[in-house]
Scaffold this motif. Sequence first.
Motif, short mmCIF file in Angstrom:
data_model
loop_
_atom_site.label_atom_id
_atom_site.label_comp_id
_atom_site.label_asym_id
_atom_site.label_seq_id
_atom_site.Cartn_x
_atom_site.Cartn_y
_atom_site.Cartn_z
N ALA A 1 9.07 3.48 -7.16
CA ALA A 1 8.98 2.52 -6.06
C ALA A 1 7.93 1.45 -6.36
O ALA A 1 8.14 0.26 -6.11
CB ALA A 1 8.64 3.24 -4.76
N ILE A 2 6.79 1.87 -6.92
CA ILE A 2 5.73 0.91 -7.26
C ILE A 2 6.20 -0.01 -8.38
O ILE A 2 5.98 -1.23 -8.34
CB ILE A 2 4.45 1.65 -7.65
N SER B 1 -1.32 -3.66 -16.84
CA SER B 1 -0.93 -3.12 -18.14
C SER B 1 -0.49 -1.67 -18.09
O SER B 1 0.23 -1.19 -18.95
CB SER B 1 -2.11 -3.26 -19.11
N ASP B 2 -0.94 -0.93 -17.07
CA ASP B 2 -0.63 0.49 -17.01
C ASP B 2 -0.31 0.87 -15.56
O ASP B 2 -1.15 0.74 -14.68
CB ASP B 2 -1.83 1.29 -17.52
N LEU B 3 0.92 1.33 -15.34
CA LEU B 3 1.32 1.69 -13.99
C LEU B 3 1.24 3.19 -13.74
O LEU B 3 1.64 3.67 -12.69
CB LEU B 3 2.75 1.22 -13.72
N THR C 1 3.73 -1.01 3.88
CA THR C 1 3.05 0.27 3.75
C THR C 1 4.08 1.36 3.53
O THR C 1 5.08 1.44 4.25
CB THR C 1 2.21 0.58 5.01
N HIS C 2 3.84 2.20 2.52
CA HIS C 2 4.81 3.22 2.13
C HIS C 2 4.15 4.59 2.15
O HIS C 2 3.00 4.75 1.72
CB HIS C 2 5.36 2.94 0.74
N HIS C 3 4.89 5.58 2.65
CA HIS C 3 4.41 6.95 2.66
C HIS C 3 5.13 7.72 1.57
O HIS C 3 6.33 7.97 1.67
CB HIS C 3 4.67 7.58 4.05
N VAL D 1 0.85 -1.19 0.00
CA VAL D 1 0.00 0.00 0.00
C VAL D 1 0.89 1.24 0.00
O VAL D 1 1.87 1.31 0.74
CB VAL D 1 -0.93 0.02 1.24
N TRP D 2 0.54 2.20 -0.85
CA TRP D 2 1.19 3.50 -0.86
C TRP D 2 0.17 4.55 -0.45
O TRP D 2 -0.96 4.56 -0.98
CB TRP D 2 1.75 3.82 -2.24
N ILE D 3 0.53 5.41 0.48
CA ILE D 3 -0.40 6.41 1.00
C ILE D 3 0.25 7.78 0.92
O ILE D 3 1.41 7.96 1.31
CB ILE D 3 -0.78 6.10 2.46
N GLY D 4 -0.49 8.74 0.40
CA GLY D 4 0.04 10.10 0.25
C GLY D 4 0.28 10.77 1.58
O GLY D 4 1.32 11.39 1.78
N LYS D 5 -0.69 10.65 2.49
CA LYS D 5 -0.52 11.23 3.82
C LYS D 5 0.07 10.17 4.75
O LYS D 5 -0.22 8.98 4.60
CB LYS D 5 -1.86 11.71 4.36
#
Length: 390
Positions: free
Chosen positions: A168-169, A184-186, A155-157, A133-137
Amino acid sequence: MKFHHCIRSLMLAGVVSISQNCSSQEKTHADDLDLFQKNSTELGIRLFRTAQQSSPDENLVLSPFDAQLSLSMTANLIDGSFADQICSLLGTGGTAGLNSANKSIIERLAPPTVETDEEDNFAPIPTKISNAVWIGKKPSKQTVKTLSEYYFATTHHNNLSSKKASAAIAEWMASSVVDGAKTSDLSIPPNTDIAVFSQIYFNQQWDDDYHFYNSFKDTFHSPGGDVSTNFMQTEILARYLSTDSLESVILAMSRYHMICVRPANGSLDEAINSFEAADLQAIIDNSTPRSIDITFPVFKFNSRSDLTAIYENCGITFPPATNVRTEQMSTIGVDQVGVAAGSATKLYLILSAPETEDIIELKFDRPFMFFIVDPDTKALLMAGQYVSPS
């Protein structure tokens, strides 16, 4: 002696009581898990049926379990009605039960890694499940702990609009996802607040008693016309069921079962449209061992599913004003050795900022009334008006 005898009796009674309580708790947990799995299957069949209806004449493979994991993780990230909805769909009283049930399934599906023969390209490997999971906040410590403990997710900030987040993703996808199942699309949509990724992959050999002959060419009768393709054939003892509407066989692999169902009459579209989770359970419960001369196609293909539209058609709704984009890429290969399949699901959430009310300008520059009230007794202490400066 009597005193010791009483103490011993009490101790035995305590042991029996503890044993009964543990047994009761285990039974309750098992019952809860059975309900969870039943509801999971019902949701999975509904997702499959909805996906098939959008492309009835195309090959399709998707992972309901992978979709379930992404929905469950998302339920821990956005509060309120969405979490309640997912818990209700899967038959859990809340996210605590949802998380516990998912963890139990993950641990049973993905046992510790074992060594395989590197020279064998189709060496069976344990089921692999990866979540991130990537979270902006910056996420709360409790969120990070929950996702790690129950979903084994990292979990990544990150600012999801940055190149760093995209890199990173992409790196995580490259290391965690089987090639054929990569999305197919990142590209991350602008203003994305949360990105949820889940992945499952397994490689299973057929049961030791299955000895499929080398593939040979034969005709497959597709909706668009007859097509020459590769088949494999063998005589096996497998669980089989035939009804007025369906004919099915359960093919055993190293650990999993591949249940193949074809309509006894009518089209596959009609069969899928009326197929329910109860029908799948009936096949599992009522199939009996039969000697079968089976001819089966050899195939490999990838499939993309727009889960956003599928969720909507299944009645799964995200919070109002939330922009959601979710996609699943799946792959499957079936040949004389066994079955390899994988799926990768991505879910992007753009949570609209809370709406702020317009500032009200209130200027008492004309006559007004006023009241003075005691808040405890509600007594109206004063009442008046102001109409003009003295």
